[in-house]
Structure formats: structure tokens, C-alpha cells
Design an enzyme around this catalytic site. Structure first.
Site, short mmCIF file in Angstrom:
data_model
loop_
_atom_site.label_atom_id
_atom_site.label_comp_id
_atom_site.label_asym_id
_atom_site.label_seq_id
_atom_site.Cartn_x
_atom_site.Cartn_y
_atom_site.Cartn_z
N THR A 60 0.82 -1.22 0.00
CA THR A 60 0.00 0.00 0.00
C THR A 60 0.85 1.27 0.00
O THR A 60 0.33 2.36 0.25
CB THR A 60 -0.93 0.03 1.23
OG1 THR A 60 -0.12 0.03 2.42
CG2 THR A 60 -1.85 -1.17 1.25
N SER A 61 2.14 1.16 -0.28
CA SER A 61 3.02 2.32 -0.15
C SER A 61 2.72 3.44 -1.14
O SER A 61 3.19 4.56 -0.96
CB SER A 61 4.48 1.89 -0.31
OG SER A 61 4.74 1.45 -1.63
#
Length: 258
Positions: A60-61
Site C-alpha cells: 500500500t506504499s
């Protein structure tokens, strides 16, 4: 004298026509449409395979721009073509042994620091980053000014508080930067789910020109146009046959008493 009624008789063949339906001109045009449609349809896919590579994002960066599990298309580019604001796929074994996605926020010769007034600063200028989550600071952790060496890139994730990016490697000899040559592609769009083209990083325009989007939209138009031509051309025969049958049935109906 009684009234007489007349009927129109069907052709001796029984009313069926085993030959191609429609006019000769219509048949020729439908064949050309199918042939051209196949060229466009298959050509669009072949062009896409040559220019783009698909990647599945594991973390999810890069949210909210790109979420975990999203499928993206990255244009194959040379690292020298990368500019500020680009989301790139790169591989640096000092970071990980797998391809990673991050956003380029500074290039060789730039100075980058975070954060004053909650905004990233590149070459002393505050950068507007509308692709970050609303209310999210440009950097969850402040870092001192870094001068990016020539031929290298400084990269951050869009989810600044949950991204292993250049800020996690500031103590390295390269000051958290990666070589341009490590770039494998520049992300143009999220294709699954169908979120479309990435938002343009207009906040970096004050520092120089942005990258030009790849030919993905043109490829999509070719594929869609080709599909329409194939379906339209293939439909001509059945439609013409149905219309011919309808006219034949109308000709066989009683004309009525005289």
C-alpha cells in the site's frame, strides 16, 4: 360471382437462398471492415505488448494513487527519460530483490528536504502534491536536505507514513538514491481495477517539464475501433439475411379479396 383472392407464390426453390445475403457491395464492404478491424484490434494489442509491461502492486506504499493488488501498466523507458513526478518501476538489490514502485521527487543535481509547512521542498520550492491522501502531510518523518548525485533519483511513496523509500536509506553511501539505470518502466495507468491514467504531477512543473504520457490511449482507441469494425462487418450478413427473409414473408401474404 364470388370474390376472388390472390396469393403470391414463393419461389420454386422454396423461398430459401443458400447464397450470401445482401448486395455484392455490402458483402465487399463488410469483408473489408472485418479485415481492417482485425488489423487494428490485433495491432493495438501487439503494440501494447511491445511498449508496456504489466505489474501487480504488492503493498500500500503508493496509496491512494495505487493500492495493494492493483494491476498497472508501465511503459518501457530508458532511465534517462524519467522526470520529476513520475511513478516508476525499478529494481535495486540494496533495497530489495523484487521490482518496486515509487514516485520520483528529485533528480540528479536537485536538493530535496522535508518538511516545512507540511510540504516537500525541492530546490527550495514547495511542491503541491494533490495525489497524496487528503490531510496527509508530505512526509511523516522529516529529513534533512539531500543533494541528489548526478545520474540518480530520490524516490518517495505516496503513502509517506508507510513506505520504505529513499528516506529509509539516507544512511547509505548513495544517500537513499537509486541509479537511473535501475528503472524498468514508468507507470501510465491502473488497469485493474479500471482506475485509468494516473493523475498528472503538476506540482513539479515549476521545476521543469513533465513526462509526456505514453501511447496507451491511442492503443485503446485502436483496439476498441477494431472490435467495432469486426462486429459491425460480421453482423452485415445475418442482418441482411433477416431483412431478406422478412421481405419474402411479406410477399407471400394474401393480397386480399377483390
Amino acid at each position: 360471382m364470388g370474390g376472388q383472392s390472390t396469393t403470391r407464390t414463393a419461389p420454386r426453390s422454396g423461398g430459401t437462398n443458400s447464397g450470401p445475403a445482401g448486395t455484392r457491395t455490402g458483402q465487399v464492404l463488410s469483408g473489408l471492415a472485418v479485415a481492417l478491424g482485425l488489423v487494428l484490434f490485433l495491432g493495438g494489442f501487439a503494440w501494447g505488448a511491445a511498449v508496456y509491461r504489466p505489474y501487480t502492486v504488492p503493498t500500500t506504499s503508493m496509496t491512494p494513487s495505487i493500492d495493494a493488488g492493483d494491476r498497472v501498466l508501465a511503459q518501457r523507458v530508458d532511465g534517462a527519460e524519467v522526470r520529476r513526478g513520475d511513478v516508476v518501476v525499478f529494481e535495486d538489490t540494496s533495497w530489495a530483490d523484487v521490482p518496486m514502485l515509487k514516485r520520483v521527487v528529485a533528480v540528479g543535481g536537485d536538493t530535496v528536504a522535508c518538511c516545512r509547512d507540511g510540504k516537500l521542498r525541492v530546490n527550495g520550492k514547495e511542491i503541491d502534491e494533490p495525489y497524496l491522501a487528503e490531510g496527509d502531510a508530505a512526509g511523516a518523518a522529516n529529513f534533512p536536505t539531500v543533494t541528489v548525485p548526478e545520474g540518480r533519483l530520490f524516490l518517495l511513496g505516496d503513502e509517506r507514513g508507510n513506505s520504505v523509500d529513499s528516506t529509509a536509506h539516507l544512511a547509505d553511501a548513495a544517500k537513499g538514491t537509486v541509479a537511473r539505470s535501475s528503472v524498468e518502466g514508468r507507470v501510465d495507468a491502473v488497469v485493474w481495477p479500471m482506475n485509468g491514467m494516473l493523475e498528472r504531477p503538476t506540482g513539479f512543473e515549476t521545476l521543469g517539464s513533465l513526462s509526456t504520457p505514453g501511447p496507451l490511449r491511442t492503443m485503446g482507441a485502436l483496439i476498441l475501433g477494431g472490435a467495432v469494425l469486426v462486429l459491425g462487418g460480421a453482423a452485415y450478413g445475418p442482418v441482411a439475411k433477416r431483412r431478406s427473409a422478412s421481405r419474402a414473408r411479406a410477399g407471400m401474404e394474401p393480397a386480399g379479396a377483390r
